[in-house]
Design a protein around this motif. Structure first.
Motif, short mmCIF file in Angstrom:
data_model
loop_
_atom_site.label_atom_id
_atom_site.label_comp_id
_atom_site.label_asym_id
_atom_site.label_seq_id
_atom_site.Cartn_x
_atom_site.Cartn_y
_atom_site.Cartn_z
N GLU A 91 0.83 -1.21 0.00
CA GLU A 91 0.00 0.00 0.00
C GLU A 91 0.86 1.25 0.00
OE1 GLU A 91 -2.77 -0.26 3.23
OE2 GLU A 91 -4.08 -1.62 2.11
N THR A 92 2.01 1.18 0.66
CA THR A 92 2.92 2.32 0.68
C THR A 92 3.37 2.67 -0.73
OG1 THR A 92 3.72 1.52 2.81
CG2 THR A 92 5.06 3.17 1.72
N SER A 93 3.65 1.67 -1.55
CA SER A 93 4.07 1.92 -2.93
C SER A 93 2.96 2.57 -3.74
CB SER A 93 4.48 0.61 -3.60
OG SER A 93 5.56 0.03 -2.92
N LEU A 94 1.72 2.12 -3.53
CA LEU A 94 0.59 2.71 -4.23
C LEU A 94 0.41 4.18 -3.83
CD1 LEU A 94 -1.97 -0.23 -3.94
CD2 LEU A 94 -0.62 0.41 -5.95
N LEU A 95 0.58 4.46 -2.56
CA LEU A 95 0.46 5.84 -2.09
C LEU A 95 1.62 6.70 -2.57
CD1 LEU A 95 -0.84 5.18 1.52
CD2 LEU A 95 -2.12 6.23 -0.35
N ALA B 218 3.95 11.10 -5.81
CA ALA B 218 4.96 11.52 -6.79
C ALA B 218 4.34 12.21 -8.00
CB ALA B 218 5.77 10.31 -7.24
N GLY B 219 3.04 12.36 -8.02
CA GLY B 219 2.38 13.07 -9.11
C GLY B 219 1.31 12.24 -9.81
N TRP C 290 -6.53 7.76 -8.56
CA TRP C 290 -7.94 7.98 -8.23
C TRP C 290 -8.84 7.35 -9.28
CZ3 TRP C 290 -10.05 13.62 -7.20
CH2 TRP C 290 -11.25 13.54 -6.49
N ILE C 291 -8.51 7.56 -10.54
CA ILE C 291 -9.27 6.95 -11.63
C ILE C 291 -9.21 5.42 -11.54
CG2 ILE C 291 -9.35 6.63 -14.15
CD1 ILE C 291 -10.35 9.37 -13.27
N ALA C 292 -8.01 4.89 -11.31
CA ALA C 292 -7.82 3.44 -11.25
C ALA C 292 -8.57 2.81 -10.08
CB ALA C 292 -6.34 3.11 -11.15
N MET C 293 -8.59 3.51 -8.95
CA MET C 293 -9.31 2.99 -7.78
C MET C 293 -10.74 2.66 -8.12
SD MET C 293 -8.21 5.27 -4.48
CE MET C 293 -9.84 5.13 -3.81
N GLY D 132 -7.49 9.63 1.30
CA GLY D 132 -6.13 10.07 1.02
C GLY D 132 -5.85 10.39 -0.44
N ILE D 133 -6.29 9.54 -1.35
CA ILE D 133 -5.99 9.75 -2.77
C ILE D 133 -6.61 11.05 -3.30
CG2 ILE D 133 -6.33 8.81 -5.11
CD1 ILE D 133 -4.09 7.37 -3.60
#
Length: 113
Positions: free
Chosen positions: A57-61, A66-67, A73-76, A91-92
């Motif tokens: 999850e840290t990598s996804l965040l 990073a931009g 958000w779209i992918a979620m 958060g996103i």
């Protein structure tokens, strides 16, 4: 070529190289965010006989920070992934707004230079 495509091409050609670089970075990082969320969704729905590790999850965040907030958000919601976790559904969007603010500050700084 349609008139709209011609206008876009003229607009892109008139951008300074730093603006083109920023635009390219934002596009690439958002595509990477979408692909990372898609890959994690794929790993989450597969039966992991070989115990393939999931994306942290840290990598996804971090890719969102990073931009890649907009892509994340779209992918979620496109893949219905991480939509029930408060860290993500709150958060996103916040990270995305921060991404937009940083982008606008950078564009203004480039325009002033």
């Amino acid at each position: 070529m349609t008139p709209d495509k011609e206008k876009v091409m003229i607009l892109l050609q008139n951008l300074h190289w730093t603006e083109q670089l920023l635009l390219g970075y934002v596009a690439i990082i958002n595509i990477a965010a979408v692909l990372l969320f898609l890959h994690d969704k794929h790993l989450s729905t597969r039966k992991r006989g070989r115990h393939k590790p999931r994306i942290q999850e840290t990598s996804l965040l971090l890719i969102a920070i990073a931009g890649g907030g907009f892509g994340a958000w779209i992918a979620m919601y496109a893949f219905r992934h991480k939509t029930k976790k408060p860290l993500f559904f709150i958060g996103i969007p916040i990270i995305t707004l921060m991404n937009i603010a940083v982008f606008l500050v950078l564009v203004r700084a480039m325009a002033a230079a």
